[in-house]
Design an enzyme around this catalytic site. Structure first.
Site, PDB file in Angstrom:
ATOM      1  N   GLY A 151      31.317  68.963  51.555  1.00  0.00           N
ATOM      2  CA  GLY A 151      32.130  69.214  51.178  1.00  0.00           C
ATOM      3  C   GLY A 151      33.212  69.700  50.195  1.00  0.00           C
ATOM      4  O   GLY A 151      33.093  68.609  49.676  1.00  0.00           O
ATOM      5  N   CYS A 152      34.054  70.301  49.389  1.00  0.00           N
ATOM      6  CA  CYS A 152      34.609  70.138  48.378  1.00  0.00           C
ATOM      7  C   CYS A 152      35.266  69.865  49.311  1.00  0.00           C
ATOM      8  O   CYS A 152      35.969  68.830  47.736  1.00  0.00           O
ATOM      9  CB  CYS A 152      34.377  71.717  47.475  1.00  0.00           C
ATOM     10  SG  CYS A 152      35.493  73.096  49.429  1.00  0.00           S
ATOM     11  N   TYR A 153      36.404  69.826  49.560  1.00  0.00           N
ATOM     12  CA  TYR A 153      37.668  69.170  50.501  1.00  0.00           C
ATOM     13  C   TYR A 153      37.029  67.712  50.635  1.00  0.00           C
ATOM     14  O   TYR A 153      38.104  67.106  49.715  1.00  0.00           O
ATOM     15  CB  TYR A 153      38.964  69.505  51.670  1.00  0.00           C
ATOM     16  CG  TYR A 153      38.913  70.950  51.497  1.00  0.00           C
ATOM     17  CD1 TYR A 153      40.258  70.929  50.684  1.00  0.00           C
ATOM     18  CD2 TYR A 153      38.882  71.573  52.289  1.00  0.00           C
ATOM     19  CE1 TYR A 153      40.940  72.373  50.040  1.00  0.00           C
ATOM     20  CE2 TYR A 153      39.597  73.226  51.901  1.00  0.00           C
ATOM     21  CZ  TYR A 153      40.708  73.664  51.139  1.00  0.00           C
ATOM     22  OH  TYR A 153      40.816  74.389  50.953  1.00  0.00           O
ATOM     23  N   SER A 154      36.013  67.396  51.019  1.00  0.00           N
ATOM     24  CA  SER A 154      35.604  65.894  51.191  1.00  0.00           C
ATOM     25  C   SER A 154      35.384  65.367  50.321  1.00  0.00           C
ATOM     26  O   SER A 154      35.427  64.050  49.714  1.00  0.00           O
ATOM     27  CB  SER A 154      34.743  66.370  52.197  1.00  0.00           C
ATOM     28  OG  SER A 154      34.215  66.964  53.448  1.00  0.00           O
TER      29      SER A 154
END
Lengths: 345, 345, 345, 345
Positions: B145-148
């Site tokens: 994921g992008c945030y991850s």
């Protein structure tokens, strides 16, 4: 009865412009004098067409007023304010020059000794929700910083209830108007647009205000605040996320979520400008208004207290809070001239 | 030698479009097939004029390829991916469908049982800086994921060095493209422009990825992460501020600032795409690139570790990280086709 | 004396929301009823936190009022308006349903026959600067389109003076709120942000309003207008550049620049909301206000007349002009409740 | 074979930065030297983190190169360029200093006599689509202005076909990067964000370039252009709407719409970077690329020709067009290093 005459020192910055907008519409006072160095001699409406209906010429020095707002920058405001106090005027200082009680902090955070340390105890920190009574009697009100207002209002109920540990994180996101109208690369359109960054990572001068004020209401330990401000691509608005550990033993009942919400609702009770809301708030809903929206919650997995607050950095974070302080100082109903809803969208 | 044939399932979302951009320019592979439900039958350049030079027609189902990217949404991607795996294709799944190792978490975070739990152990979590070796052997890579990605890269060095306590706060600010191309009020221009808000306060599904991955490298306790994402008015870019308490005894030397910076510099060594920087970074410097910039520091007053990371959510946070994974899977030099600097301003 | 009771049909769109803001602050009327299909039953402040101080519940149908604003979309508004007229209410229709005098035009531009052609001659086109007298007597006012208001005010003085040829170009740039709150790809944040495009190149339905109204005041030929609207990445504001050839013989004196400025200054005289300005105006100076700024000039090389006008599309381009019309209809001083300066920055 | 060595004078402005990005990725040349006054001595990656992989130190003066780009401002560039020409270097001047053929125009538009009028006839105006042959032989290419490129490409086919009358209106909308990196109030974030304005209403210095170049290709009268530029709140992109009267007798066939589209399609034929499109284009589709999209049409009601063009002002409007010129000058395939699609969204 003649209206109280008010004036604005340094009307040409963003805070000064916004003060002019609010004061022009205010039914209880009359804006009679505005100053500005570079713009002296020009009509207000020539510089700012949206203020064309305010029939005032920018002056080099303040005319006869009963109450003055100083919208001078930090470090330059005190020199303007002190003579006015000597003349017996009421003054609301929008800068940081009288906000801190400990004169020593000025050396640390502003890089110079305070020019009039004896005034620091007389100045009242102008958050009416915390200091209404002192503001009523004050000659000098130190209007709070934009970030500080949002963080202090977000943390005061929890600190006053003694439910949080000492370590607090305040992560704030601000529009660019807080950086002022002075040209700098960090406010140059193409450097800010489509960008987000943290700044003042090594320490920001509005942090000690937060520590001072949250500390004053705290029934627990003096807070230790890690404050990180961010710049985001919009004109106005500050949203702060505050994080702290709950002291479970201090939280009544079984449902901590509910208990926290009750603490906040009780604390602000019927405050006209601070609203405890049911869903995470948007800065957009405060644009151009004096409102501060606060959303307290408990992270269901980690048990941490998260309080999200938002306001317009030029509204409740500066100019309209100044007007609210003025209303209190003048004995006017506190909401006079401040009831307009925000602009949406 | 013929180039590896690659395809994109669901090219019409923002991740799919960005994959097409990167793969078209890639010297080691050939983009030969793209699919999209509503757009099937139209030339790619008719839908997206900037892709006019890619001479492909959007198809209803994938043509013959050696490696496929699935840019389907969470919950719909697994059904596309499983048959491809059965055919022996290499697959990079851009969704969350194969990222979590514990099948039970899918019920909690995605609201349904996982359709193929036996594949979860075979799927490799696609951050090459952490799992390069496994990715080289993988048939299925779960692209993070992008945030991850931003949070894990920011926290991994400190966790691996065992210098931080268990409680971690990740406060992230994201551009709107992360919310996808599907119409919703939260992505409607006038609701987002000139606004900032927090969302998913009750828990965001990318948080368990962070816990899983930071936990894997941690030499201290399993992390407990409070994650709060924010939406800010820009297209692309994520900046995350991560906060944790340092365990002083674990930090070598007297100058904690310097010690922390050394830990980070050593951890990423010669990584081509992760740069440990000397000043707080701006998302703007990652726009359209595969770079992640990381700034670790210690708050001089509270002693807390603050790590700020930023990346392009469609770049290192999605599409170009997918291409980096592809390079590793295909045995190509890892930077192939990925060296273009970001677009500034 | 009891205040006039007013209501808003369809309060949940951007025009309805803005009407609520203005009417709540208006000292001469009381907002007593608001309707909205999907939101019926909810408190206004639950949907729009900035309107929390307006203590109204959204209703399915309008309560007892003396004057109603219909903020329904084009094509749906007439059906709401007609029964109210039959009941003797005064109505201000914010849609296009009663703006055109020629019923045949509705087939051409709106794609359907007009449901009540006999009302078209009774409806008054609501630009007070042009039709003040008729508005005073009107039961039904058709509030003008946002683009139309800016273009008509920009062109009326020149047309009335007979100094321009027939062919006119109106090139307009609008913020996104004019496209409404209904979800569509053209209003999806990532498609609009950092973009500009022209649209409705084949013809826009607000063009015939311009032709009708400029034609009415013209002392020269019926105008022939090429109108091209553009969408730009901001919430509010329309700036229009209008181009026309001067008929030199009709322009008095030697200095055409001066002569044109005098024609404009004389035409608008003491109009409280239309300001002829000395420098090219910015939409920013009209944000949230009822002002329209107009800058007429002559291109020194080509001799063409260029008139630049700007306004807030939800202000003088919609809601606050509606309130101005209401003031005229009710015999209140025309500026009542409308004096607030715009929000800057 | 060793690559051609190229250099950039004044790399620290937006055009210089963008040139560095393109040249670093270019397979046929090597960027070996960059200069910049204030930044001399610093690594490029220290100033611009996204350029960290370009291992160059900013110098006070240019090192040994075969071809130089001057990205100095107007009025200062000639002094840098002239000595390089004397040394036999090929030069691409990004400023306006060599664009106009008539030396007298420099006094009118730039306020000073031209320092080297004899060079004006040697300099080639660098739009390859118009002057490919001369560019191939040129030692000095004057890279066109951003607005000029869009307007000239939009008007050239109609002018060359002799189908339009003399009077032309060019109404352009530009992102803020065109105003450069030098601090000024007009580029201060809060003054530009959520605003649109026209500027240079009295005349803009890029207009004479348009007249010169459209005049050169015109088979009708010398054009007379009214040019009005606007500033809109975005980083990059220019969209121009050009209006002219058709001379019906010159337009073949009965369907003028179709005839016009054929004229445009034929004119640009297989041009790799100019695309005649079927729907009104968006600047967003050109972001970061060398593409110019052109949409010609006839207003069905007024019969006027409307041509809408768009490009990235730092791409085809500056840096990448400079690279395209370089390819032609060096005898490289014209698209070398320029094939990357734009960044979307």
């Amino acid at each position: 009865m003649s209206k109280t005459r008010v004036g604005i020192i340094n009307v040409t910055g963003y805070v000064g412009i916004e003060l002019a907008r609010w004061l022009y519409q205010h039914p209880g006072v009359e804006l009679v004098s505005v100053t500005g160095r570079s713009a002296a001699g020009r009509k207000l409406g020539q510089i700012f067409p949206h203020l064309a209906n305010i029939d005032l010429t920018v002056e080099a020095s303040l005319g006869a007023v009963d109450l003055a707002f100083s919208a001078m920058p930090h470090g330059e405001s005190a020199a303007e304010v002190i003579p006015l106090l000597d003349c017996g005027l009421k003054v609301i200082d929008m800068s940081g020059d009288f906000r801190l009680k400990d004169a020593g902090e000025y050396q640390v955070w502003y890089g110079h000794a305070h020019p009039a340390p004896h005034l620091l105890s007389k100045a009242v920190y102008g958050i009416p929700e915390l200091h209404r009574k002192e503001i009523r009697e004050a000659q000098l009100v130190a209007n709070p910083g934009c970030y500080s207002t949002g963080a202090i209002l977000a943390l005061a109920p929890a600190a006053a209830a003694g439910i949080i540990e000492q370590d607090i994180i305040v992560d704030s996101k601000s529009g660019v108007s807080g950086a002022g109208r002075t040209l700098k690369l960090q406010s140059h359109f193409c450097e800010v647009d489509e960008d987000v960054c943290a700044y003042a990572v090594e320490g920001h001068r509005l942090m000690p205000e937060m520590v001072q004020e949250v500390g004053l209401v705290s029934r627990g330990p003096t807070p230790r605040i890690t404050f990180l401000p961010h710049l985001i691509p919009m004109n106005r608005g500050i949203l702060s996320a505050c994080y702290a550990n709950i002291i479970p033993a201090k939280l009544p009942g079984k449902n901590s979520q509910e208990a926290v919400r009750k603490i906040y609702a009780d604390y602000f009770g019927n405050e006209p400008f601070v609203k405890v809301v049911d869903v995470p708030p948007h800065t957009k809903y405060t644009l151009g208004s004096n409102f501060c929206l606060i959303y307290p919650t408990i992270d269901p997995r980690t048990g941490k207290l998260i309080v999200i607050s938002c306001l317009d950095n030029l509204g409740k974070g500066a100019a309209s809070q100044g007007v609210q302080n003025m209303n209190v100082m003048l004995g006017l109903p506190e909401t006079t001239g401040l009831n307009s809803p925000g602009l949406f969208p």
